[in-house]
Design an enzyme around this catalytic site. Structure first.
Site, PDB file in Angstrom:
ATOM      1  N   SER A   1      -4.277   9.112  -1.578  1.00  0.00           N
ATOM      2  CA  SER A   1      -5.222  10.204  -1.788  1.00  0.00           C
ATOM      3  C   SER A   1      -6.220  10.236  -0.633  1.00  0.00           C
ATOM      4  O   SER A   1      -6.778   9.214  -0.252  1.00  0.00           O
ATOM      5  CB  SER A   1      -5.957  10.016  -3.112  1.00  0.00           C
ATOM      6  OG  SER A   1      -5.040  10.079  -4.188  1.00  0.00           O
TER       7      SER A   1
ATOM      8  N   ARG B   1      -7.826  11.742 -10.371  1.00  0.00           N
ATOM      9  CA  ARG B   1      -6.655  12.075  -9.569  1.00  0.00           C
ATOM     10  C   ARG B   1      -5.452  12.479 -10.441  1.00  0.00           C
ATOM     11  O   ARG B   1      -5.314  12.034 -11.561  1.00  0.00           O
ATOM     12  CB  ARG B   1      -6.266  10.896  -8.678  1.00  0.00           C
ATOM     13  CG  ARG B   1      -7.262  10.714  -7.558  1.00  0.00           C
ATOM     14  CD  ARG B   1      -6.925   9.510  -6.719  1.00  0.00           C
ATOM     15  NE  ARG B   1      -7.113   8.271  -7.462  1.00  0.00           N
ATOM     16  CZ  ARG B   1      -6.968   7.068  -6.908  1.00  0.00           C
ATOM     17  NH1 ARG B   1      -6.614   6.962  -5.653  1.00  0.00           N
ATOM     18  NH2 ARG B   1      -7.169   5.989  -7.629  1.00  0.00           N
TER      19      ARG B   1
ATOM     20  N   CYS C   1     -14.715   1.423   1.782  1.00  0.00           N
ATOM     21  CA  CYS C   1     -13.497   1.346   0.970  1.00  0.00           C
ATOM     22  C   CYS C   1     -12.358   0.829   1.825  1.00  0.00           C
ATOM     23  O   CYS C   1     -12.505   0.641   3.030  1.00  0.00           O
ATOM     24  CB  CYS C   1     -13.166   2.724   0.396  1.00  0.00           C
ATOM     25  SG  CYS C   1     -12.930   3.971   1.671  1.00  0.00           S
TER      26      CYS C   1
ATOM     27  N   CYS D   1      -9.051  10.325   1.967  1.00  0.00           N
ATOM     28  CA  CYS D   1     -10.395   9.753   2.033  1.00  0.00           C
ATOM     29  C   CYS D   1     -10.911  10.028   3.436  1.00  0.00           C
ATOM     30  O   CYS D   1     -10.624   9.271   4.363  1.00  0.00           O
ATOM     31  CB  CYS D   1     -10.356   8.254   1.739  1.00  0.00           C
ATOM     32  SG  CYS D   1     -11.949   7.439   1.966  1.00  0.00           S
TER      33      CYS D   1
ATOM     34  N   ASP E   1     -11.801   8.358 -12.603  1.00  0.00           N
ATOM     35  CA  ASP E   1     -10.691   8.670 -11.700  1.00  0.00           C
ATOM     36  C   ASP E   1     -10.072   9.973 -12.157  1.00  0.00           C
ATOM     37  O   ASP E   1      -9.484  10.040 -13.233  1.00  0.00           O
ATOM     38  CB  ASP E   1      -9.663   7.531 -11.732  1.00  0.00           C
ATOM     39  CG  ASP E   1      -8.624   7.664 -10.615  1.00  0.00           C
ATOM     40  OD1 ASP E   1      -8.457   8.786 -10.082  1.00  0.00           O
ATOM     41  OD2 ASP E   1      -7.993   6.656 -10.291  1.00  0.00           O
TER      42      ASP E   1
ATOM     43  N   GLU F   1      -9.781  14.077  -2.492  1.00  0.00           N
ATOM     44  CA  GLU F   1     -10.825  13.196  -1.950  1.00  0.00           C
ATOM     45  C   GLU F   1     -11.656  12.539  -3.054  1.00  0.00           C
ATOM     46  O   GLU F   1     -11.929  13.154  -4.092  1.00  0.00           O
ATOM     47  CB  GLU F   1     -11.744  14.077  -1.076  1.00  0.00           C
ATOM     48  CG  GLU F   1     -12.939  13.404  -0.494  1.00  0.00           C
ATOM     49  CD  GLU F   1     -12.628  12.665   0.790  1.00  0.00           C
ATOM     50  OE1 GLU F   1     -11.837  13.148   1.600  1.00  0.00           O
ATOM     51  OE2 GLU F   1     -13.194  11.578   0.974  1.00  0.00           O
TER      52      GLU F   1
ATOM     53  N   THR G   1       0.989  -0.019  -3.602  1.00  0.00           N
ATOM     54  CA  THR G   1      -0.275   0.244  -4.303  1.00  0.00           C
ATOM     55  C   THR G   1      -0.806  -1.026  -4.941  1.00  0.00           C
ATOM     56  O   THR G   1      -0.039  -1.958  -5.195  1.00  0.00           O
ATOM     57  CB  THR G   1      -0.090   1.321  -5.397  1.00  0.00           C
ATOM     58  OG1 THR G   1      -1.363   1.650  -5.960  1.00  0.00           O
ATOM     59  CG2 THR G   1       0.820   0.844  -6.525  1.00  0.00           C
TER      60      THR G   1
ATOM     61  N   ARG H   1       4.197   5.294  -0.209  1.00  0.00           N
ATOM     62  CA  ARG H   1       2.772   5.253  -0.477  1.00  0.00           C
ATOM     63  C   ARG H   1       2.355   6.642  -0.946  1.00  0.00           C
ATOM     64  O   ARG H   1       2.693   7.635  -0.294  1.00  0.00           O
ATOM     65  CB  ARG H   1       1.999   4.884   0.814  1.00  0.00           C
ATOM     66  CG  ARG H   1       0.494   5.104   0.752  1.00  0.00           C
ATOM     67  CD  ARG H   1      -0.200   4.058  -0.060  1.00  0.00           C
ATOM     68  NE  ARG H   1      -1.654   4.281  -0.113  1.00  0.00           N
ATOM     69  CZ  ARG H   1      -2.443   3.700  -1.002  1.00  0.00           C
ATOM     70  NH1 ARG H   1      -1.939   2.870  -1.911  1.00  0.00           N
ATOM     71  NH2 ARG H   1      -3.738   3.931  -1.007  1.00  0.00           N
ATOM     72  N   VAL H   2       1.662   6.713  -2.085  1.00  0.00           N
ATOM     73  CA  VAL H   2       1.053   7.978  -2.509  1.00  0.00           C
ATOM     74  C   VAL H   2      -0.440   7.806  -2.258  1.00  0.00           C
ATOM     75  O   VAL H   2      -1.127   7.114  -3.015  1.00  0.00           O
ATOM     76  CB  VAL H   2       1.371   8.296  -3.978  1.00  0.00           C
ATOM     77  CG1 VAL H   2       0.616   9.537  -4.426  1.00  0.00           C
ATOM     78  CG2 VAL H   2       2.879   8.497  -4.159  1.00  0.00           C
TER      79      VAL H   2
HETATM   80 ZN   LIG Z   1     -11.814   5.571   0.721  1.00  0.00          ZN
END
Ligand SMILES: [Zn+2]
Length: 217
Positions: free
Chosen positions: A55, A131, A68, A57, A129, A95, A152, A52-53
């Site tokens: 990000s 990221r 979310c 939160c 996005d 984030e 994902t 899992r990558v």
């Molecule tokens: Zn989130």
């Protein structure tokens, strides 16, 4: 810009409700953030490693926000890695799809006024996005995994990691039950950011007004 690289600083055992993990701490030459890898098992030269990558939160991962699906995706990832006995959760400190917590909170206010998550980011002068996955790829290199099965729902993440040289051989869906707070957000991710959701509840939940999340019941 110089080529991104990471430096492994240390690793420590972290016992969790899913058993022991090794938390590896990285520094890098791109930003001043503390990117992490939460690992289980003997990863060196392993093939088809469950990865899992994720990000960061803060609201979802730490506070359990229902806006979310991040917190539940993180938890599910750890559970799946633990079940398999081998795998990695790379934890990237980007984030709010890269816009930072302050701007994410401002975007939440715009969403409460009826804008979707993409338009809210654009109105604040950001991309939908922002990221970047180059450091995640370098972390996976450092851990010497040969190929990965990526947990994902986001095809763009697979594309980005492949572009960084990560051999992604499969996608493992991470679908989280929809609630009335997250419904509009998840619909936007599916409609405007090409996220993949297979579960049935999406259609009836989202059939009416995208900007006004309906109750799942
Ligand atoms: Zn989130």
């Amino acid at each position: 810009m110089s080529e991104p690289f990471v430096t492994r600083m240390t690793a420590a055992r972290i016992p969790t409700k899913y058993g022991d993990f090794q938390l590896t701490f990285y520094t890098n030459n791109i930003d001043n953030k503390e990117h992490l890898a939460f690992c289980r098992g003997d990863l060196a030269n392993a093939e088809e490693v469950l990865v899992r990558v994720h990000s960061e939160c803060f609201t979802g991962d730490v506070m359990g926000s229902l806006r979310c699906d991040c917190g539940e995706q993180l938890d599910r990832s750890l559970a799946l890695v633990a079940k398999e006995g081998l795998g990695i959760v790379v934890y990237l400190r980007q984030e709010g799809r890269g816009i930072g917590l302050l701007q994410k909170l401002r975007a939440y206010n715009l969403q409460d006024e009826g804008y979707d998550t993409v338009d809210a980011n654009l109105m604040l002068g950001h991309g939908a996005d922002e990221r970047d996955y180059s450091l995640a790829a370098r972390i996976l290199d450092d851990l010497s995994v040969k190929s990965v099965r990526l947990m994902t729902n986001n095809p763009a993440k697979i594309t980005a990691l492949k572009a960084e040289g990560v051999k992604v051989v499969a996608r493992v869906p991470l679908e989280i039950a929809v609630n009335s707070e997250s419904a509009g957000y998840l619909l936007t991710k599916a409609k405007r950011m090409d996220h993949l959701f297979l579960t049935k509840p999406l259609t009836p939940v989202f059939s009416s007004k995208a900007h006004e999340p309906q109750s799942a019941n």
